[in-house]
Design a protein around this motif. Structure first.
Motif, PDB file in Angstrom:
ATOM      1  N   UNK A   7       0.837  -1.204   0.000  1.00 20.47           N
ATOM      2  CA  UNK A   7       0.000   0.000   0.000  1.00 20.47           C
ATOM      3  C   UNK A   7       0.872   1.254   0.000  1.00 20.47           C
ATOM      4  N   UNK A   8       1.890   1.262   0.831  1.00 21.31           N
ATOM      5  CA  UNK A   8       2.801   2.404   0.910  1.00 21.31           C
ATOM      6  C   UNK A   8       3.503   2.617  -0.431  1.00 21.31           C
ATOM      7  N   UNK A   9       3.948   1.532  -1.051  1.00 22.74           N
ATOM      8  CA  UNK A   9       4.607   1.603  -2.340  1.00 22.74           C
ATOM      9  C   UNK A   9       3.663   2.181  -3.402  1.00 22.74           C
ATOM     10  N   UNK A  10       2.413   1.728  -3.431  1.00 24.54           N
ATOM     11  CA  UNK A  10       1.437   2.222  -4.398  1.00 24.54           C
ATOM     12  C   UNK A  10       1.121   3.707  -4.159  1.00 24.54           C
ATOM     13  N   UNK A  11       1.036   4.109  -2.898  1.00 20.16           N
ATOM     14  CA  UNK A  11       0.778   5.517  -2.580  1.00 20.16           C
ATOM     15  C   UNK A  11       1.927   6.386  -3.093  1.00 20.16           C
ATOM     16  N   UNK A  12       3.150   5.942  -2.874  1.00 20.76           N
ATOM     17  CA  UNK A  12       4.319   6.698  -3.333  1.00 20.76           C
ATOM     18  C   UNK A  12       4.333   6.791  -4.855  1.00 20.76           C
ATOM     19  N   UNK A  13       4.026   5.699  -5.543  1.00 22.22           N
ATOM     20  CA  UNK A  13       4.012   5.681  -7.008  1.00 22.22           C
ATOM     21  C   UNK A  13       2.922   6.613  -7.537  1.00 22.22           C
ATOM     22  N   UNK A  14       1.724   6.553  -6.944  1.00 24.45           N
ATOM     23  CA  UNK A  14       0.616   7.395  -7.401  1.00 24.45           C
ATOM     24  C   UNK A  14       0.937   8.870  -7.139  1.00 24.45           C
ATOM     25  N   UNK A  15       1.503   9.166  -5.965  1.00 29.83           N
ATOM     26  CA  UNK A  15       1.862  10.553  -5.657  1.00 29.83           C
ATOM     27  C   UNK A  15       2.937  11.057  -6.617  1.00 29.83           C
ATOM     28  N   UNK A  16       3.921  10.248  -6.901  1.00 31.55           N
ATOM     29  CA  UNK A  16       4.974  10.631  -7.841  1.00 31.55           C
ATOM     30  C   UNK A  16       4.417  10.870  -9.235  1.00 31.55           C
ATOM     31  N   UNK A  17       3.535   9.983  -9.683  1.00 34.10           N
ATOM     32  CA  UNK A  17       2.936  10.148 -11.012  1.00 34.10           C
ATOM     33  C   UNK A  17       2.087  11.421 -11.065  1.00 34.10           C
ATOM     34  N   UNK A  18       1.347  11.682  -9.995  1.00 36.18           N
ATOM     35  CA  UNK A  18       0.519  12.891  -9.939  1.00 36.18           C
ATOM     36  C   UNK A  18       1.392  14.140 -10.014  1.00 36.18           C
ATOM     37  N   UNK A  19       2.475  14.163  -9.270  1.00 40.04           N
ATOM     38  CA  UNK A  19       3.394  15.298  -9.314  1.00 40.04           C
ATOM     39  C   UNK A  19       4.005  15.467 -10.697  1.00 40.04           C
ATOM     40  N   UNK A  21       2.679  14.509 -13.601  1.00 36.86           N
ATOM     41  CA  UNK A  21       1.647  15.022 -14.498  1.00 36.86           C
ATOM     42  C   UNK A  21       1.376  16.508 -14.242  1.00 36.86           C
ATOM     43  N   UNK A  22       1.366  16.908 -12.988  1.00 34.14           N
ATOM     44  CA  UNK A  22       1.132  18.316 -12.653  1.00 34.14           C
ATOM     45  C   UNK A  22       2.258  19.181 -13.212  1.00 34.14           C
ATOM     46  N   UNK A  27       4.199  23.071 -17.272  1.00 30.37           N
ATOM     47  CA  UNK A  27       5.141  23.440 -18.331  1.00 30.37           C
ATOM     48  C   UNK A  27       4.431  23.601 -19.676  1.00 30.37           C
ATOM     49  N   UNK A  28       3.434  22.767 -19.943  1.00 29.48           N
ATOM     50  CA  UNK A  28       2.660  22.891 -21.177  1.00 29.48           C
ATOM     51  C   UNK A  28       1.908  24.216 -21.198  1.00 29.48           C
ATOM     52  N   UNK A  29       1.304  24.578 -20.071  1.00 30.86           N
ATOM     53  CA  UNK A  29       0.571  25.844 -19.967  1.00 30.86           C
ATOM     54  C   UNK A  29       1.522  27.028 -20.144  1.00 30.86           C
ATOM     55  N   UNK A  30       2.697  26.934 -19.544  1.00 29.22           N
ATOM     56  CA  UNK A  30       3.701  27.992 -19.671  1.00 29.22           C
ATOM     57  C   UNK A  30       4.133  28.133 -21.137  1.00 29.22           C
ATOM     58  N   UNK A  31       4.318  27.026 -21.806  1.00 27.92           N
ATOM     59  CA  UNK A  31       4.700  27.034 -23.217  1.00 27.92           C
ATOM     60  C   UNK A  31       3.593  27.658 -24.065  1.00 27.92           C
TER      61      UNK A  31
END
Length: 127
Positions: A7-19, A21-22, A27-31
């Motif tokens: 569960x901890x591993x999945x939370x870290x992966x999801x949080x990393x992916x979310x960051x 994507x954000x 950067x896309x908006x800035x471009x």
């Protein structure tokens, strides 16, 4: 590896992916903003090329006038901040009251003597 570790591993992966994507969205908006500003600049350049010399001169004079107004306002603000730091609040209010008095005196009776009093009361160079 037990269930809590997974569960901890999945939370870290999801949080990393979310960051990630954000960050990519930011950067896309800035471009996009940068590209739209370039298109706007190109559009203004094309419009200015279509203008006659007199129109371009008039636009330049308007821009210069706005810059001059802003510059004068900055100088006045800087000067007022300098005066505020030079005098205490009471001293500053007293000097403004004296200036107002001599201003009214000069406006009601425009003589050379009243003008000298007005200038000496209101111009900090004489303080």
């Amino acid at each position: 590896m037990n269930f809590n570790d997974l569960k901890l591993y999945l939370i870290i992966v999801v949080a990393g992916a979310t960051l990630w994507f954000a960050k990519e969205a930011y950067e896309y908006n800035k471009l996009q903003n940068y590209l739209s500003s370039i298109k706007e600049t190109q559009k203004k350049t094309k419009e200015s090329k279509a203008l006659t010399f007199e129109q371009q001169l008039e636009l330049a004079m308007e821009r210069q006038k706005k810059l001059q107004i802003a510059s004068n306002q900055n100088k006045a603000d800087k000067y007022m901040r300098k005066l505020h730091s030079k005098y205490t609040k009471e001293e500053f209010k007293e000097k403004l009251d004296i200036c107002d008095y001599f201003t009214d005196l000069y406006l009601n009776n425009r003589t050379e003597e009243n003008e000298i009093k007005y200038v000496k009361a209101c111009d900090p160079m004489y303080h």
